[in-house]
Structures are given as C-alpha cells and as structure tokens.
Design a protein around this motif. Structure first.
Motif, PDB file in Angstrom:
ATOM      1  N   UNK A  69       0.837  -1.201   0.000  1.00  0.00           N
ATOM      2  CA  UNK A  69       0.000   0.000   0.000  1.00  0.00           C
ATOM      3  C   UNK A  69       0.869   1.247   0.000  1.00  0.00           C
ATOM      4  N   UNK A  70       1.974   1.218   0.730  1.00  0.00           N
ATOM      5  CA  UNK A  70       2.904   2.348   0.750  1.00  0.00           C
ATOM      6  C   UNK A  70       3.447   2.627  -0.644  1.00  0.00           C
ATOM      7  N   UNK A  71       3.815   1.571  -1.367  1.00  0.00           N
ATOM      8  CA  UNK A  71       4.357   1.759  -2.717  1.00  0.00           C
ATOM      9  C   UNK A  71       3.329   2.423  -3.631  1.00  0.00           C
ATOM     10  N   UNK A  72       2.081   2.017  -3.500  1.00  0.00           N
ATOM     11  CA  UNK A  72       1.025   2.633  -4.303  1.00  0.00           C
ATOM     12  C   UNK A  72       0.860   4.105  -3.939  1.00  0.00           C
ATOM     13  N   UNK A  73       0.926   4.390  -2.638  1.00  0.00           N
ATOM     14  CA  UNK A  73       0.781   5.778  -2.189  1.00  0.00           C
ATOM     15  C   UNK A  73       1.933   6.646  -2.677  1.00  0.00           C
ATOM     16  N   UNK A 309       3.268  10.955   6.511  1.00  0.00           N
ATOM     17  CA  UNK A 309       3.533  10.175   7.727  1.00  0.00           C
ATOM     18  C   UNK A 309       3.373   8.678   7.501  1.00  0.00           C
ATOM     19  N   UNK A 310       2.449   8.271   6.628  1.00  0.00           N
ATOM     20  CA  UNK A 310       2.240   6.842   6.397  1.00  0.00           C
ATOM     21  C   UNK A 310       3.468   6.220   5.729  1.00  0.00           C
ATOM     22  N   UNK A 311       3.936   6.830   4.677  1.00  0.00           N
ATOM     23  CA  UNK A 311       5.137   6.318   4.004  1.00  0.00           C
ATOM     24  C   UNK A 311       6.334   6.321   4.941  1.00  0.00           C
ATOM     25  N   UNK A 312       6.456   7.377   5.736  1.00  0.00           N
ATOM     26  CA  UNK A 312       7.574   7.490   6.664  1.00  0.00           C
ATOM     27  C   UNK A 312       7.477   6.467   7.786  1.00  0.00           C
ATOM     28  N   UNK A 313       6.281   6.252   8.299  1.00  0.00           N
ATOM     29  CA  UNK A 313       6.097   5.296   9.390  1.00  0.00           C
ATOM     30  C   UNK A 313       6.383   3.874   8.956  1.00  0.00           C
ATOM     31  N   UNK A 314       5.889   3.487   7.783  1.00  0.00           N
ATOM     32  CA  UNK A 314       6.158   2.138   7.266  1.00  0.00           C
ATOM     33  C   UNK A 314       7.653   1.962   7.014  1.00  0.00           C
ATOM     34  N   UNK A 321      13.690  -0.087   9.375  1.00  0.00           N
ATOM     35  CA  UNK A 321      13.610  -0.580  10.759  1.00  0.00           C
ATOM     36  C   UNK A 321      14.500   0.207  11.716  1.00  0.00           C
ATOM     37  N   UNK A 322      14.639   1.504  11.453  1.00  0.00           N
ATOM     38  CA  UNK A 322      15.448   2.317  12.355  1.00  0.00           C
ATOM     39  C   UNK A 322      14.639   2.867  13.533  1.00  0.00           C
ATOM     40  N   UNK A 323      13.319   2.679  13.456  1.00  0.00           N
ATOM     41  CA  UNK A 323      12.419   3.127  14.532  1.00  0.00           C
ATOM     42  C   UNK A 323      12.614   4.615  14.853  1.00  0.00           C
ATOM     43  N   UNK A 324      12.938   5.391  13.815  1.00  0.00           N
ATOM     44  CA  UNK A 324      13.168   6.817  14.024  1.00  0.00           C
ATOM     45  C   UNK A 324      12.400   7.632  12.984  1.00  0.00           C
TER      46      UNK A 324
END
Length: 350
Positions: A69-73, A309-314, A321-324
């Motif tokens: 979904x992120x890639x589509x966004x 935020x969605x793309x950044x959060x995923x 996986x830097x959790x930052x």
C-alpha cells in the motif's frame, strides 16, 4: 492462489491464510478471495458454517500488506489505494454481518487487519500465546478495519488506552476488550478445528459450536492492561487528545508507573495518528453501527494513507527498521484536528 486456501470440508467452508513467512499479511488478492468465498457460501446450502484460520506457528495474521500500500501511495496511485481499503473494509463488514456462523481461530499474532478478519466473526477462539494489537499509530495511520465497532462496546478508557498506545495485549485483555471470546489450550486447537467442522453438520450449528467452545475454554487469567486503563478512566475522559496525553504525563511525573508506561508508548506514536484515533473512536461510540463505522474508516484511510507520515512510518518500522520516524507535524499541538473532523464530516454526507 498460493497465499490463501479456500475449501469446503463437510458442511464447513474453510478460509486458510497461507502466507506464513509474512505472518499471513493480507494482500489485495487474498482479501478478494475471502470476499468471493463468503459471497458464494452465503447462497450455498451445503455450507452451514465457516472457519477462518492461519498457516504457520507465528500467528493468524499480522495485518494488511502495508508495504504494498505504501508503494502505491508513493507513486500517487490513489485509485488502487482506495480500492484496497474499500475491499478490505467490505470484507470486514461482510464477516461482521454474515448470516451463517463464522469461527476464527486466533492463534499467535493477531494484529491490525488480523483483528479485522477475525474479531468480527461470531465466534473468536484464542490461545494462551495469542497476542493482539492495533499498532497503526506507529506507522502514521489510524486504527481501522472496523475495530471501533467492537471497542465502542467496552469502556472508553480501555479502548483508547489500547488504540492510542498500540501496545500488545494477551488473551485475557483481548477477551475483556471484546476482541476474542475464549481461550483454549495450545494443544487443543487442532482437535477443536476438527470439532468445529463436525459442529457445522449439527441441526443447530450455533448451539453445537457454543457448547464445544465452552467445553474447551480455560481461565485466561487477569486482564491487567484493562485494569490499568480502568484506573485511568478520568484521564481518557479528557475532551481532547492533547489533554489526555498531558494528564498521563502529569501522573507519570507524580510517580505513577502505569501512567508512565502508557505515556511512553503513546509518545512514540505519530501525532496526527493519535488525533485520528481518538476522533474516529469517539464518533464510533455515537454511530454504533458497523457499516457506518467502516464508511468512516474508508474516508479516513484515503486521507491518512496519502499523507507523508504513512510512508515514513512504514519505512521506519518495516523497511529500514530504524524506529526513528520523522513525523509531519512532529508535535501534537501542531496537528490539524479540524481537517480530520472535516474528512469524517464529509463522509457522513455521502
């Protein structure tokens, strides 16, 4: 299709999620297959009950395929982003209102879309190792899949503590939240599956399924997370999300360890997600209808999935996986809650 198995055993339709390496994360094709099977079995007199299960030891389902979904966004494919969520929420609503009994075996990890595909079922059977969560706030999204159609029936403090924190809870708390009905021993699950299939052939499948669940149920233990939330009910009754977080921080600074733990978990979430979570949950407590709540979810999903935020959060949680994550905005005080209210207000007019 390799990622899902659709079959009939006796009088029971079987939906088996078969993507264990991804903890059965739901793809668009898997969702379509579930919807098609349920539509077909609704008219099939041979099928008198449905069983939903997941392959692999890790769990029933870890959620929707947010990477795809992120890639589509990211490429601006709004049509396919909207279609994914519309199809998933239609599936959730279908499960919630299905005329035949649906039994979900909730072993291991049951998160996000995993709750959507199982907790709307008429019968939800977990085990002592089951773990439930709605971690969408960590990826810049919000708690969707109609979960608020379940959680509006529990105390607001319990619901908001669970949704805002994204914390994982064990089976006792899942039952207290209304996400599961019962816990059974780990080694009883395979036998229970066979007995559910047998129960589908009974004169009254609902009575037979209820009896077998009762015969295998064990004491799930103490619902400690819900107990903590109950003790913080005045905090979660605050009018705004900012005040909720502020009140938790005040208690944490006064030395309340439970409030401190919750505040720490909530402070890691996306600020806009927190606002969306509180606003959508409180609207659901007024709507009290699964289809109407899912319509709200769809309107908000289209908005939230296309925000940065969605793309950044995923990216931060699942890709690098830097959790930052670098949220926009970074502070809760700068979130435009009015814009979120407008999105939901416009949904109500359509």
């Amino acid at each position: 299709m390799d990622d899902i198995s659709i079959s009939i055993e006796g009088a029971c339709g079987i939906i088996r999620l078969a993507r264990p390496r991804a903890i059965n994360a739901l793809s668009a094709d898997m969702i379509a297959a579930v919807r098609a099977a349920l539509d077909e079995w609704d008219e099939d007199e041979r099928v008198r009950a449905v069983l939903i299960e997941g392959e692999g030891e890790k769990g029933l389902c870890a959620g929707g395929d947010v990477r795809a979904t992120r890639e589509l966004a990211l490429v601006g494919d709004t049509r396919r982003v909207s279609a994914f969520f519309a199809d998933e929420y239609d599936m959730n609503g279908l499960i919630a209102t299905y005329p035949k009994p649906i039994v979900a075996l909730q072993h291991g990890i049951v998160m996000g879309g995993g709750i959507g595909i199982s907790s709307h079922a008429r019968y939800r059977i977990a085990t002592a190792s089951s773990r439930f969560a709605m971690p969408e706030g960590a990826i810049g999204f919000f708690c969707d899949v109609g979960v608020n159609a379940i959680l509006y029936k529990t105390a607001q403090a319990r619901a908001l503590a669970f949704l805002m924190s994204g914390q994982t809870v064990a089976v006792a708390d899942a039952i207290a939240l209304g996400l599961a009905d019962a816990a059974v021993p780990e080694d009883a699950l395979a036998g229970l599956r066979a007995r559910v299939i047998e129960a589908a052939q009974a004169g009254d499948p609902d009575t037979a399924i209820t009896a077998l669940i009762q015969s295998e149920s064990i004491d799930p233990g103490e619902a400690s997370f819900c107990g903590l939330a109950d003790s913080l009910a005045p905090v979660f009754a605050a009018e705004t999300v900012g005040k909720i977080v502020e009140n938790l921080l005040d208690l944490a600074e006064e030395g309340d360890p439970g409030a401190a733990a919750l505040h720490a978990a909530i402070a890691r979430q996306c600020p806009t997600s927190l606002a969306a979570i509180v606003i959508s949950h409180r609207r659901a407590r007024q709507l009290r209808d699964v289809r109407a709540i899912l319509e709200d979810d769809l309107a908000l999903a289209k908005h939230m999935a296309l925000r940065p935020d969605f793309a950044e959060g995923v990216r931060a949680v699942l890709i690098d996986k830097d959790r930052n994550p670098q949220w926009q905005p970074a502070r809760l005080a700068d979130v435009d809650s009015d814009a979120l209210e407008k999105v939901l207000g416009e949904a109500a007019l359509t």
